[in-house]
Scaffold this active site. Structure first.
Site, mmCIF file in Angstrom:
data_model
loop_
_atom_site.group_PDB
_atom_site.id
_atom_site.type_symbol
_atom_site.label_atom_id
_atom_site.label_comp_id
_atom_site.label_asym_id
_atom_site.label_seq_id
_atom_site.Cartn_x
_atom_site.Cartn_y
_atom_site.Cartn_z
ATOM 1 N N GLU A 41 -4.699 -38.319 -95.019
ATOM 2 C CA GLU A 41 -4.447 -36.939 -94.560
ATOM 3 C C GLU A 41 -5.788 -36.177 -94.490
ATOM 4 O OE1 GLU A 41 -2.298 -34.826 -97.600
ATOM 5 O OE2 GLU A 41 -1.799 -33.134 -96.293
ATOM 6 N N LYS A 113 2.758 -32.038 -90.093
ATOM 7 C CA LYS A 113 3.383 -32.126 -91.422
ATOM 8 C C LYS A 113 4.500 -31.086 -91.577
ATOM 9 C CE LYS A 113 1.867 -32.282 -96.297
ATOM 10 N NZ LYS A 113 0.666 -32.218 -97.166
ATOM 11 N N CYS A 146 1.761 -37.071 -96.535
ATOM 12 C CA CYS A 146 1.712 -36.773 -97.960
ATOM 13 C C CYS A 146 3.005 -36.195 -98.534
ATOM 14 C CB CYS A 146 0.505 -35.882 -98.240
ATOM 15 S SG CYS A 146 -0.034 -36.020 -99.962
HETATM 16 C C1 ACM Z 1 -0.171 -33.175 -100.458
HETATM 17 O O1 ACM Z 1 0.799 -33.019 -99.720
HETATM 18 N N1 ACM Z 1 -1.398 -33.234 -99.953
HETATM 19 C C2 ACM Z 1 -0.001 -33.296 -101.899
#
Ligand code: ACM
Length: 280
Positions: A41, A113, A146
């Protein structure tokens, strides 16, 4: 037997040093033979932002920015695919925490995301495009980023859409996420490739330690490859896609055919738990 060789890159990007980070990530990737390489990420930028101006200066056009260009060049030269996290500049000054899938002919798709973690909510817009599954060679690949791991509906949705592989670029901070991803693999019978960061990032916005231990999980929930907590490394494994396509749990029970979605409506209904708790 349809199969694909998949790799993750685990490393320690330097905040704000996009060119160096891309160079370093591609150098690590070059050490492995794989058809698809998954990078962490926000690989291009680093993670701990301290102002909107800083983020705006580092956010990139998803088709013409430095990450798209470097990965397209590498994918073309190496005849393979990459998935990599980056800060996506969008219309109206909006910035998303995104991942791009890139092949030899350029950027094929972008995932934004859906579930932003803690202070990410200050910096980024929450994802606003549907989950999707893309063809990558013989495989069908979906992307999560993530903290999406905490919301099992995301992996389930990708599996129901036909994903063989879930690519999971990460900057994980909770130590139990890797174990949770074993369950996502098991409960959906898919491969899950978590490409995580390592190291600690200290900036005016705070200090965040990352957990490393990038991994590939099989459709049976086994860890078939795992990096150490602190190493910078790329590792690859052959993934037999027939394993993720076989959803029969036995001769009698089938992971998808035996679902009872008419009883799961609450999963897609909006929840108001905070308000309920406040009233109680
Ligand atoms: C995250 O979502 N970077 C913990």
């Amino acid at each position: 037997m349809p199969s694909m060789r998949i790799a993750f890159v685990q490393g320690r990007p330097l905040f704000g040093r996009t060119e160096e980070n891309l160079e370093r990530g591609l150098a690590l990737a070059a050490t492995v033979d794989a058809d698809l390489v998954v990078m962490p990420e926000l690989w291009s930028t680093g993670y701990v932002f301290s102002s909107h101006e800083e983020l705006a200066a580092l956010a990139e056009d998803p088709r013409k920015g430095a990450t798209a260009q470097a990965l397209t060049w590498a994918a073309k030269r190496e005849k393979r695919h990459y998935i990599c996290g980056f800060a996506e500049a969008a219309r109206g000054g909006r910035v998303y925490n995104s991942a791009m899938l890139v092949g030899p002919s350029g950027v094929k798709s972008v995932y934004r995301k859906l579930h932003l973690f803690e202070r990410e909510q200050e910096w980024f817009e929450p994802g606003d495009i549907p989950l999707a599954v893309e063809k990558v060679g013989p495989a069908r690949v979906g992307m999560l980023i993530c903290f999406d791991w905490r919301f099992p509906e995301t992996a389930r949705a990708l599996a129901l859409m036909g994903a063989d592989v879930i690519a999971h670029p990460s900057n994980l901070v909770y130590p139990n996420a890797q174990e949770a991803m074993r369950v996502r693999g098991l409960e959906n019978r898919v491969y899950v490739v978590t490409a995580n960061r390592t190291g600690t990032e200290t900036r005016p916005g705070g200090t965040v330690p990352f957990t490393g231990r990038s991994q590939i999980v099989s459709p049976a929930g086994e860890v078939i490859l795992r990096a150490k907590k602190s190493e910078e490394v790329a590792l690859a494994e052959d993934c037999d896609l027939s394993r993720s396509r076989d959803k029969a749990l036995s001769g009698i029970t089938h992971l998808f055919d035996n679902r009872r979605p008419q009883f799961y409506g609450v999963v897609t209904a909006k929840t108001r738990t905070r308000k309920r708790a406040a009233r109680a």
